[in-house]
Design a protein around this motif. Structure first.
Motif, mmCIF file in Angstrom:
data_model
loop_
_atom_site.group_PDB
_atom_site.id
_atom_site.type_symbol
_atom_site.label_atom_id
_atom_site.label_comp_id
_atom_site.label_asym_id
_atom_site.label_seq_id
_atom_site.Cartn_x
_atom_site.Cartn_y
_atom_site.Cartn_z
ATOM 1 N N LEU A 47 0.814 -1.197 0.000
ATOM 2 C CA LEU A 47 0.000 0.000 0.000
ATOM 3 C C LEU A 47 0.856 1.259 0.000
ATOM 4 N N ILE A 48 1.915 1.244 0.787
ATOM 5 C CA ILE A 48 2.809 2.397 0.804
ATOM 6 C C ILE A 48 3.461 2.577 -0.561
ATOM 7 N N VAL B 273 -3.605 6.335 3.625
ATOM 8 C CA VAL B 273 -2.190 6.092 3.924
ATOM 9 C C VAL B 273 -1.608 7.321 4.612
ATOM 10 N N LEU B 274 -1.023 7.098 5.793
ATOM 11 C CA LEU B 274 -0.466 8.175 6.607
ATOM 12 C C LEU B 274 1.013 7.930 6.850
ATOM 13 N N ALA B 275 1.793 8.988 6.766
ATOM 14 C CA ALA B 275 3.227 8.911 7.048
ATOM 15 C C ALA B 275 3.551 9.686 8.317
ATOM 16 N N VAL C 101 0.971 4.667 9.127
ATOM 17 C CA VAL C 101 -0.252 3.920 9.381
ATOM 18 C C VAL C 101 -1.033 3.806 8.080
ATOM 19 N N VAL C 102 -1.540 2.624 7.812
ATOM 20 C CA VAL C 102 -2.485 2.424 6.717
ATOM 21 C C VAL C 102 -3.823 2.047 7.338
ATOM 22 N N VAL C 103 -4.853 2.822 7.037
ATOM 23 C CA VAL C 103 -6.199 2.519 7.513
ATOM 24 C C VAL C 103 -6.967 1.910 6.346
#
Length: 511
Positions: free
Chosen positions: A15-16, A202-204, A219-221
């Motif tokens: 995902l990233i 997608v959060l960094a 974090v991937v939600v």
């Protein structure tokens, strides 16, 4: 057998990588370190706090002036210390050295802009009525914010969990349509890399976070609406932490039960010719077997519900259900056992979201209990888009609840001024006694007077039965072996990206 760490890691990396390919400028260190993958059924409509995202805090992307700790006690966040209250004046001093994700320095004008935007009638904010006690907000200097209230409002500091947005990024724009709503800029521990609606967020890590560099890289939600699909993907090892219905979570050894103030109940539209009859509502209220629902549907992870204020609240009171006199109200048994009154059969539709297995089972339990007393309830599983326009005429399994102040949900959910305004009071409940008690509850400062007001409200609700309250839940999650730092706290109904078990995921690590 524990969930596969390798599978979860593969999904996170994939995902990233996808996000990095679509956004070359964000292909940074977040792709190289530890990333947690979490999954939930709920997906926000927007990522802008002004429009309602994460209004109770713990949104991962934004910070409010205050936050809540593991006991839900208020603590300073963007405010250097808890704001001071002097009657109708609330003053906040900002923490120094805070920057937004784009490097812009936080100032008092950003706070002013955020709150004024919520109050702006041109902005389609669902929070405006939450702040109707706010007369004005000003910034006498770059580090001071002064809120002036129309009246003393006891829980105002709790309203300061609202995430602060940068004025520079939104000034002069139509906030309702701004690109910021999908890719915002906040001060929180994570910044948005990408959001694919219906799939993932997608959060960094924000390495310059004022609260300290996150212990992980991102974090991937994952958004998976269907309960059974989410359980299947959990079994395949795709998630580090996942929200599941109690029965589905029971199949996993690493289930975590989190206390909540989250209730489920049957909203009964008062304009419906059958559900609008008080005798029918009162009879259904006494017929439902709440304990059987807790034992069977919730697998023991909850407790019976009789009202909208959780038993653990200092404002809760024990109420007596309204007496049911079906015969006196003119209802008699028909040839098939279903009650009839003036040619009208005692039947109505009970809607529930089809993807929510727990609400479906609750609906079916209500159907069975109602049938025993001659009321025919017809269950119908629908999408939310199909449910929304029918709420004023058809019953619905609904969920709400807050562990914070009772004003936060009940004022709009049961106040007549909000009748048929979206999901607030869709059944058109209208009680002068309840309205007056709700107003007293929010405008009194003295705790004893507030408790008396909410006692009156709860007793009136029990007499009128606009809802048949069923159960309070425990939220259930499955947590992968080796994930450390998980800190459950009492949760509200609203949980998804914000206010879930991962409220403090910036401190999590993996052993």
């Amino acid at each position: 057998m524990s969930i596969s760490r390798r599978s979860a890691g593969v999904l996170a990396a994939a995902l990233i990588a996808l996000a990095a390919c679509s956004n070359p400028s964000t292909a940074d260190s977040a792709a190289a370190g530890e990333t947690f993958v979490v999954a939930t059924s709920g997906e926000p409509d927007t990522l802008n706090p002004v429009l309602g995202y994460g209004s109770d805090g713990a949104s991962l992307i934004f910070d409010g002036l205050v936050a809540r700790d593991g006991r839900n006690a208020l603590i300073p966040a963007l405010a250097a210390e808890l704001p001071t209250v002097d009657g109708t004046t609330v003053t906040a001093k900002l923490r120094s050295g805070v920057t937004f994700h784009d490097g812009t320095v936080l100032t008092a004008q950003d706070v002013v802009f955020t709150y004024r935007s919520v109050l702006d009638p041109k902005v389609d904010s669902t929070l405006r009525s939450d702040l109707d006690m706010l007369a004005k907000v000003e910034a006498p200097d770059p580090s001071t914010v002064v809120f002036t209230l129309k009246y003393a409002y006891a829980p105002f500091l709790q309203r300061l969990t609202l995430g602060i947005v940068p004025a520079k990024a939104l000034s002069g724009q139509d906030i309702n349509k701004a690109g910021f709503n999908q890719k915002p800029v906040g001060t929180g521990p994570y910044r948005v890399t990408s959001w694919t609606p219906g799939d993932r967020l997608v959060l960094a890590a924000n390495d310059g976070y004022w609260g300290g560099k996150p212990a992980n890289r991102g974090v991937v939600v994952a958004f998976v609406e269907d309960d059974n699909v989410r359980a299947q993907r959990t079994q395949a090892g795709e998630f580090d932490v996942v929200e599941l219905a109690p029965k589905l979570a029971a199949a996993f050894p690493n289930a975590v039960k989190v206390p909540t103030a989250d209730y489920r109940g049957v909203m009964l539209p008062l304009k419906n010719p059958v559900a609008g009859d008080l005798a029918i509502r009162a009879a259904l209220n006494t017929a439902v077997d709440r304990q059987a629902m807790v034992t069977g549907v919730l697998a023991g992870t909850g407790e019976p519900a009789y009202g909208p204020i959780a038993p653990s609240s200092e404002f809760a009171v024990t109420t007596t259900p309204a007496a049911a006199d079906l015969t006196g109200a003119g209802w008699t048994a028909g040839s098939d056992g279903i009650l009839v009154k003036n040619g009208e059969r005692a039947t109505f539709t009970l809607m529930y979201p089809a993807a929510d297995s727990l609400r479906k089972e609750l609906a079916l339990a209500v159907v069975a209990d109602a049938r025993k007393i001659g009321i025919e309830v017809e269950p119908e599983g629908l999408t939310w888009d199909a449910i929304y326009p029918r709420m004023k005429s058809d019953a619905l399994i609904m969920g709400f609840g807050t562990p914070y102040d009772p004003d936060f949900v009940s004022y709009k959910l049961f106040g007549s001024a909000f009748a048929e305004q979206g999901y607030y009071n869709p059944g058109s409940y209208d009680s002068a006694v309840a309205d007056r008690a709700l107003e007293d509850g929010r405008k009194q400062i003295d705790l004893a007077k507030r408790q008396a007001a909410y006692a009156t409200f709860q007793k009136q609700l029990a007499a009128d039965v606009p809802w048949v309250f069923l159960t309070y839940l425990q939220h259930t999650y499955v947590v992968q072996d080796g994930v450390t730092g998980v800190t459950p706290r009492v949760e509200p109904h609203e949980h998804g990206v914000a206010n879930s078990l991962w409220w403090n995921i910036n401190t999590w690590t993996r052993t």
